[in-house]
Motif scaffolding. Structure first.
Motif, short mmCIF file in Angstrom:
data_model
loop_
_atom_site.label_atom_id
_atom_site.label_comp_id
_atom_site.label_asym_id
_atom_site.label_seq_id
_atom_site.Cartn_x
_atom_site.Cartn_y
_atom_site.Cartn_z
N MET A 137 0.83 -1.21 0.00
CA MET A 137 0.00 0.00 0.00
C MET A 137 0.86 1.25 0.00
O MET A 137 0.60 2.20 -0.75
N GLU A 138 1.90 1.25 0.82
CA GLU A 138 2.77 2.42 0.91
C GLU A 138 3.51 2.66 -0.40
O GLU A 138 3.65 3.81 -0.83
N ILE A 139 3.93 1.61 -1.05
CA ILE A 139 4.61 1.75 -2.34
C ILE A 139 3.67 2.33 -3.38
O ILE A 139 4.06 3.19 -4.18
N GLN A 140 2.41 1.89 -3.37
CA GLN A 140 1.42 2.42 -4.31
C GLN A 140 1.21 3.92 -4.09
O GLN A 140 1.16 4.70 -5.05
N ILE A 141 1.11 4.33 -2.84
CA ILE A 141 0.93 5.76 -2.54
C ILE A 141 2.16 6.55 -2.95
O ILE A 141 2.06 7.64 -3.53
N SER A 142 3.34 6.01 -2.69
CA SER A 142 4.59 6.67 -3.07
C SER A 142 4.68 6.83 -4.58
O SER A 142 5.06 7.90 -5.08
N ALA A 143 4.33 5.78 -5.30
CA ALA A 143 4.39 5.84 -6.76
C ALA A 143 3.40 6.88 -7.30
O ALA A 143 3.72 7.62 -8.24
N LYS A 144 2.22 6.94 -6.72
CA LYS A 144 1.22 7.92 -7.15
C LYS A 144 1.73 9.34 -6.91
O LYS A 144 1.57 10.22 -7.76
N ALA A 145 2.34 9.57 -5.75
CA ALA A 145 2.88 10.89 -5.43
C ALA A 145 3.98 11.28 -6.42
O ALA A 145 4.03 12.43 -6.88
N LEU A 146 4.84 10.33 -6.75
CA LEU A 146 5.91 10.63 -7.72
C LEU A 146 5.35 10.89 -9.11
O LEU A 146 5.85 11.75 -9.83
N LYS A 147 4.30 10.18 -9.49
CA LYS A 147 3.66 10.43 -10.79
C LYS A 147 3.10 11.85 -10.86
O LYS A 147 3.17 12.50 -11.90
N LEU A 148 2.55 12.33 -9.75
CA LEU A 148 2.04 13.70 -9.71
C LEU A 148 3.17 14.70 -9.92
O LEU A 148 3.02 15.69 -10.64
N HIS A 149 4.31 14.46 -9.30
CA HIS A 149 5.47 15.34 -9.48
C HIS A 149 5.95 15.31 -10.93
O HIS A 149 6.27 16.35 -11.50
#
Length: 137
Positions: free
Chosen positions: A112-124
């Protein structure tokens, strides 16, 4: 069913130790980023920074729970070894099963944490791409 021996829960020690090291590194990295964003926010009251801090807070909490479940799994492995040592094999099997479930929960939280991290990086990345498109026009 094959009898549980002292070596079975002991095998998880190195794996759980490495996982805990990775979790701790993540935790420390998030703490450093949050401190940096806090300083930036004090300089420039930007709402985007607040959203980043909220995202990091969620990820930090997930990492904390990952650590808690991982450590508890390790403790249950030690308890399993003690129960085997005092010839309480039925209890040892159940406690070891709980240790495995706790480790599974810890790893599921990691996903779950990796998914959230990946989503945040995609936004950047998408924000950078927008700025690049504006520059080209």
């Amino acid at each position: 069913m094959e009898e549980l021996t002292l070596t079975t829960p002991a095998l998880l020690f190195s794996a759980i130790s490495l996982i805990m090291l990775a979790y701790t590194n993540r935790f420390l990295a998030y703490a450093a980023v949050i401190r940096n964003l806090h300083d930036k926010y004090l300089e420039k009251m930007d709402d985007l920074l607040i959203e980043q801090i909220k995202n990091l807070k969620l990820r930090l909490n997930l990492t904390r729970y990952m650590q808690i479940f991982g450590i508890t799994s390790l403790l249950f492995c030690v308890l399993t070894m003690f129960l085997i040592y005092i010839d309480q094999h039925v209890s040892a099997v159940w406690i070891f099963g709980i240790a495995l479930v706790l480790l599974l929960v810890s790893l599921a939280l990691l996903i779950m944490e990796i998914q959230i991290s990946a989503k945040a990086l995609k936004l950047h990345i998408s924000d950078i791409e927008k700025h690049l498109k504006k520059k080209k026009k």
